[in-house]
Structure formats: C-alpha cells, structure tokens
Design a protein around this motif. Structure first.
Motif, PDB file in Angstrom:
ATOM      1  N   ALA A   1       0.827  -1.208   0.000  1.00  0.00           N
ATOM      2  CA  ALA A   1       0.000   0.000   0.000  1.00  0.00           C
ATOM      3  C   ALA A   1       0.865   1.264   0.000  1.00  0.00           C
ATOM      4  CB  ALA A   1      -0.929  -0.002   1.217  1.00  0.00           C
ATOM      5  N   PHE A   2       1.969   1.225   0.751  1.00  0.00           N
ATOM      6  CA  PHE A   2       2.872   2.384   0.803  1.00  0.00           C
ATOM      7  C   PHE A   2       3.486   2.653  -0.571  1.00  0.00           C
ATOM      8  CE2 PHE A   2       7.197   4.086   1.387  1.00  0.00           C
ATOM      9  CZ  PHE A   2       6.877   5.306   1.992  1.00  0.00           C
ATOM     10  N   ILE A   3       3.883   1.580  -1.268  1.00  0.00           N
ATOM     11  CA  ILE A   3       4.467   1.744  -2.606  1.00  0.00           C
ATOM     12  C   ILE A   3       3.427   2.300  -3.574  1.00  0.00           C
ATOM     13  CG2 ILE A   3       5.471   0.519  -4.574  1.00  0.00           C
ATOM     14  CD1 ILE A   3       6.750  -1.410  -2.583  1.00  0.00           C
ATOM     15  N   ALA A   4       2.185   1.811  -3.468  1.00  0.00           N
ATOM     16  CA  ALA A   4       1.113   2.328  -4.322  1.00  0.00           C
ATOM     17  C   ALA A   4       0.896   3.818  -4.061  1.00  0.00           C
ATOM     18  CB  ALA A   4      -0.179   1.562  -4.069  1.00  0.00           C
ATOM     19  N   TYR A   5       0.981   4.209  -2.795  1.00  0.00           N
ATOM     20  CA  TYR A   5       0.810   5.624  -2.426  1.00  0.00           C
ATOM     21  C   TYR A   5       1.947   6.472  -2.995  1.00  0.00           C
ATOM     22  CZ  TYR A   5       1.088   9.794   0.503  1.00  0.00           C
ATOM     23  OH  TYR A   5       1.195  11.079   0.938  1.00  0.00           O
ATOM     24  N   ARG A   6       3.180   5.960  -2.876  1.00  0.00           N
ATOM     25  CA  ARG A   6       4.347   6.721  -3.340  1.00  0.00           C
ATOM     26  C   ARG A   6       4.392   6.830  -4.866  1.00  0.00           C
ATOM     27  NH1 ARG A   6       6.948  10.161  -0.443  1.00  0.00           N
ATOM     28  NH2 ARG A   6       8.858   9.750  -1.640  1.00  0.00           N
ATOM     29  N   THR A   7       3.980   5.762  -5.542  1.00  0.00           N
ATOM     30  CA  THR A   7       4.012   5.786  -7.019  1.00  0.00           C
ATOM     31  C   THR A   7       2.782   6.474  -7.601  1.00  0.00           C
ATOM     32  OG1 THR A   7       2.968   3.599  -7.158  1.00  0.00           O
ATOM     33  CG2 THR A   7       5.386   3.673  -7.133  1.00  0.00           C
ATOM     34  N   GLY A   8       1.725   6.578  -6.782  1.00  0.00           N
ATOM     35  CA  GLY A   8       0.494   7.181  -7.267  1.00  0.00           C
ATOM     36  C   GLY A   8      -0.223   6.329  -8.291  1.00  0.00           C
ATOM     37  N   SER A   9       0.081   5.032  -8.278  1.00  0.00           N
ATOM     38  CA  SER A   9      -0.509   4.127  -9.274  1.00  0.00           C
ATOM     39  C   SER A   9      -1.004   2.864  -8.579  1.00  0.00           C
ATOM     40  CB  SER A   9       0.536   3.755 -10.329  1.00  0.00           C
ATOM     41  OG  SER A   9       0.049   2.723 -11.171  1.00  0.00           O
ATOM     42  N   ALA A  10      -2.170   2.371  -8.997  1.00  0.00           N
ATOM     43  CA  ALA A  10      -2.741   1.169  -8.394  1.00  0.00           C
ATOM     44  C   ALA A  10      -1.850  -0.049  -8.620  1.00  0.00           C
ATOM     45  CB  ALA A  10      -4.139   0.906  -8.960  1.00  0.00           C
ATOM     46  N   LYS A  11      -1.213  -0.106  -9.772  1.00  0.00           N
ATOM     47  CA  LYS A  11      -0.378  -1.278 -10.050  1.00  0.00           C
ATOM     48  C   LYS A  11       0.865  -1.320  -9.153  1.00  0.00           C
ATOM     49  CE  LYS A  11       2.397   0.679 -13.850  1.00  0.00           C
ATOM     50  NZ  LYS A  11       2.785   0.508 -15.272  1.00  0.00           N
ATOM     51  N   GLY A  12       1.216  -0.171  -8.557  1.00  0.00           N
ATOM     52  CA  GLY A  12       2.338  -0.141  -7.619  1.00  0.00           C
ATOM     53  C   GLY A  12       2.104  -1.024  -6.405  1.00  0.00           C
ATOM     54  N   PHE A  13       0.824  -1.345  -6.123  1.00  0.00           N
ATOM     55  CA  PHE A  13       0.468  -2.213  -5.001  1.00  0.00           C
ATOM     56  C   PHE A  13       1.119  -3.594  -5.153  1.00  0.00           C
ATOM     57  CE2 PHE A  13      -2.397  -5.229  -2.884  1.00  0.00           C
ATOM     58  CZ  PHE A  13      -2.547  -4.636  -1.625  1.00  0.00           C
ATOM     59  N   PHE A  14       1.399  -3.992  -6.395  1.00  0.00           N
ATOM     60  CA  PHE A  14       1.920  -5.335  -6.656  1.00  0.00           C
ATOM     61  C   PHE A  14       3.435  -5.351  -6.886  1.00  0.00           C
ATOM     62  CE2 PHE A  14      -2.450  -4.967  -8.090  1.00  0.00           C
ATOM     63  CZ  PHE A  14      -3.054  -6.027  -7.446  1.00  0.00           C
ATOM     64  N   LEU A  15       4.049  -4.182  -6.875  1.00  0.00           N
ATOM     65  CA  LEU A  15       5.468  -4.082  -7.216  1.00  0.00           C
ATOM     66  C   LEU A  15       6.356  -4.800  -6.206  1.00  0.00           C
ATOM     67  CD1 LEU A  15       7.026  -2.810  -9.519  1.00  0.00           C
ATOM     68  CD2 LEU A  15       7.357  -0.766  -8.109  1.00  0.00           C
ATOM     69  N   PHE A  16       6.052  -4.655  -4.927  1.00  0.00           N
ATOM     70  CA  PHE A  16       6.867  -5.295  -3.879  1.00  0.00           C
ATOM     71  C   PHE A  16       6.871  -6.814  -4.045  1.00  0.00           C
ATOM     72  CE2 PHE A  16       7.040  -7.314   0.360  1.00  0.00           C
ATOM     73  CZ  PHE A  16       8.327  -6.955   0.714  1.00  0.00           C
ATOM     74  N   GLY A  17       5.695  -7.390  -4.258  1.00  0.00           N
ATOM     75  CA  GLY A  17       5.597  -8.841  -4.421  1.00  0.00           C
ATOM     76  C   GLY A  17       6.327  -9.333  -5.652  1.00  0.00           C
ATOM     77  N   ILE A  18       6.289  -8.551  -6.724  1.00  0.00           N
ATOM     78  CA  ILE A  18       6.948  -8.946  -7.971  1.00  0.00           C
ATOM     79  C   ILE A  18       8.456  -9.090  -7.761  1.00  0.00           C
ATOM     80  CG2 ILE A  18       7.551  -8.167 -10.296  1.00  0.00           C
ATOM     81  CD1 ILE A  18       4.752  -6.888 -10.433  1.00  0.00           C
ATOM     82  N   TYR A  19       9.070  -8.065  -7.170  1.00  0.00           N
ATOM     83  CA  TYR A  19      10.525  -8.110  -7.007  1.00  0.00           C
ATOM     84  C   TYR A  19      10.949  -8.970  -5.819  1.00  0.00           C
ATOM     85  CZ  TYR A  19      11.266  -4.961 -10.836  1.00  0.00           C
ATOM     86  OH  TYR A  19      11.316  -4.440 -12.105  1.00  0.00           O
ATOM     87  N   ALA A  20      10.051  -9.169  -4.862  1.00  0.00           N
ATOM     88  CA  ALA A  20      10.338 -10.117  -3.777  1.00  0.00           C
ATOM     89  C   ALA A  20      10.475 -11.525  -4.358  1.00  0.00           C
ATOM     90  CB  ALA A  20       9.238 -10.077  -2.727  1.00  0.00           C
ATOM     91  N   SER A  21       9.635 -11.857  -5.349  1.00  0.00           N
ATOM     92  CA  SER A  21       9.723 -13.162  -6.004  1.00  0.00           C
ATOM     93  C   SER A  21      11.072 -13.335  -6.699  1.00  0.00           C
ATOM     94  CB  SER A  21       8.590 -13.317  -7.028  1.00  0.00           C
ATOM     95  OG  SER A  21       7.333 -13.361  -6.390  1.00  0.00           O
ATOM     96  N   LEU A  22      11.562 -12.278  -7.333  1.00  0.00           N
ATOM     97  CA  LEU A  22      12.861 -12.343  -8.002  1.00  0.00           C
ATOM     98  C   LEU A  22      13.982 -12.583  -6.994  1.00  0.00           C
ATOM     99  CD1 LEU A  22      14.542 -12.037 -10.578  1.00  0.00           C
ATOM    100  CD2 LEU A  22      14.623  -9.567 -10.127  1.00  0.00           C
ATOM    101  N   VAL A  23      13.918 -11.885  -5.859  1.00  0.00           N
ATOM    102  CA  VAL A  23      14.941 -12.052  -4.812  1.00  0.00           C
ATOM    103  C   VAL A  23      14.911 -13.471  -4.248  1.00  0.00           C
ATOM    104  CG1 VAL A  23      15.648 -11.310  -2.500  1.00  0.00           C
ATOM    105  CG2 VAL A  23      14.981  -9.607  -4.216  1.00  0.00           C
ATOM    106  N   TYR A  24      13.720 -13.971  -3.951  1.00  0.00           N
ATOM    107  CA  TYR A  24      13.589 -15.327  -3.422  1.00  0.00           C
ATOM    108  C   TYR A  24      14.136 -16.352  -4.409  1.00  0.00           C
ATOM    109  CZ  TYR A  24      10.620 -13.711   0.420  1.00  0.00           C
ATOM    110  OH  TYR A  24      10.133 -13.095   1.549  1.00  0.00           O
ATOM    111  N   CYS A  25      13.826 -16.167  -5.683  1.00  0.00           N
ATOM    112  CA  CYS A  25      14.318 -17.083  -6.704  1.00  0.00           C
ATOM    113  C   CYS A  25      15.851 -17.113  -6.695  1.00  0.00           C
ATOM    114  CB  CYS A  25      13.812 -16.659  -8.086  1.00  0.00           C
ATOM    115  SG  CYS A  25      14.442 -17.659  -9.448  1.00  0.00           S
ATOM    116  N   GLY A  26      16.461 -15.942  -6.637  1.00  0.00           N
ATOM    117  CA  GLY A  26      17.925 -15.861  -6.607  1.00  0.00           C
ATOM    118  C   GLY A  26      18.523 -16.537  -5.392  1.00  0.00           C
TER     119      GLY A  26
END
Length: 241
Positions: free
Chosen positions: A89-114
């Motif tokens: 929610a904080f990322i969505a607020y900072r980016t001003g975009s609804a899709k920002g709500f999913f940004l943390f999970g997207i890159y968390a998946s990349l980190v976990y994979c690595g």
C-alpha cells in the motif's frame, strides 16, 4: 491390571496427528485471508479510487489479524500478511498508481528465486536446511549425496515457482493490467506454492527412507554393559599363569 509394556505405550507425539500440507500453509482460511486484501484493493480502486483502495486494503489486513487473534488462530501468517499489505500500500501511495500495489511482491519473487538458486550452488539447498533445522534432524542428509540431490531438486522447484511469478506478474505490470495482476497474485500464490511443496515432500520422504536404511546397516556402538560383559568373558577364557 497389568501395565502395558514400554514398547506398547503411546506417547502424545504418536497420538497427535501430523498436520497436512494445507494445514501447514494456514488451512482454507489462510488461503481466503491472503486473498481478501488484494480483492478489496482492486474493487475499491475501481469504484472509489486509489486512496480509498489503500486504506481499505490495510483495514482489511488489520481486521484479519484481529479476527485471528479473537479466534485464537496462528498469528504469524496474519502478521506477515499485514506487513506485506502495508508495504504494498505504501508503494502504491508513493508511485500514485494502483499497479504499484503489486510491485513489492513482484521483485520479492525475483529475490527469493535468486536466494534459492544460490543455496543450491553453494550446496546448502534451502529446502533441506529449513526442513531439517525445524525438525532437529541434524546434518546427516548433507553427507548423503542422493538426499542432497533430492533437496536440490525441491529447492529448484520452489525457485521455479518464484521465477514464474516474477515473469508473469512483471509482464502484467508493464502492460498495466492491474485486474489481471490481482488474479495472477492470488492464482500464483498458495496454489502454485503448494505444487512446489509437493516436491519438497517427495525429497523429505526420499531422504528419510535413505537415511533410515543407512542407519540400519551401520554397526551399533556397544553400550557400557555390553563392553563390560565382553571383557568379563574374555578374561574368563584367559588361562591363569
């Protein structure tokens, strides 16, 4: 009444049923709870805008935590879920975009994979490390190559789950498919993770079977009583001078 032999006595651990794979993941309620804030966010954003979506998603996460507390259910999934929603929610607020709500999970998946892939490369596959640490079974599995290879496969299966999440959700993010992002986050969450855990279960059973067979073939160390009896017999057979 005669007391049952020690071997016939059942311990609490024997009588207590082992949790199923679904129960370990929080049960059906865990699947539902993890989906609620995402659904609430998307619906609120569609009807009332981004600000309302942010607050209602965080509010739903708080409500779920309180509900789990009142029902005396495990709090760890709810607390981790709450922090995940709060960060999103904080990322969505900072980016001003609804899709920002999913940004943390997207890159968390990349980190976990690595991290999962790296653990295999350094010969400490996370699936094996975590399972054996939680169960207190030591490091015997690492000395048995087939056991370690099984945990390598299980760890790579989980890495593949996270890689799939990143690739699919990153593409949806770039294409601005916010609704489909929500669907992908739910569909590729617990259901996909469960498939990876099935491979972990296979590796655990395979390793346990091998280690048990190896333990049965190894000579058992003598007890003090057995050593004393053997020495007594040896001295008894020695002719006196």
């Amino acid at each position: 009444m005669t007391e049952p032999a020690p071997s016939e006595k059942k311990t609490d651990a024997d009588e207590e049923p082992q949790p199923t794979l679904l129960e370990q993941m929080g049960g059906v309620s865990g699947l539902i709870y993890s989906s609620v804030p995402v659904i609430v966010f998307v619906l609120a954003n569609a009807f009332f805008g981004l600000t309302a979506a942010i607050w209602t998603s965080v509010g739903s996460a708080v409500a779920i935590t309180v509900l789990r507390l009142v029902r005396k259910e495990p709090l760890q999934p709810a607390i981790s879920g709450f922090f995940g929603v709060a960060i999103a929610a904080f990322i969505a607020y900072r980016t001003g975009s609804a899709k920002g709500f999913f940004l943390f999970g997207i890159y968390a998946s990349l980190v976990y994979c690595g991290i999962f892939v790296l653990s295999v490369l350094v010969r400490w596959p996370i699936a094996g490390v975590v399972w054996n640490v939680l169960n207190g079974t030591g490091q015997a599995w690492r000395k048995d190559k087939p056991s370690r290879y099984g945990y390598d496969i299980a760890t790579l299966a989980l890495a593949l789950v996270f890689a799939a999440r990143f690739v699919v959700q990153r593409w949806l993010y770039q294409e601005d498919y916010t609704g489909w992002l929500a669907f992908a986050k739910i569909a590729m969450g617990y259901p996909l993770y469960a498939l990876g855990l099935l491979v972990v279960v296979w590796a655990v059973r395979r390793s346990d079977k091998r280690l048990k067979a190896l333990a049965e073939t190894e000579p058992k160390p003598e007890t003090d009583a057995e050593i004393e009896a053997r020495l007594r017999e040896k001295y008894a057979q020695t002719p006196e001078a």
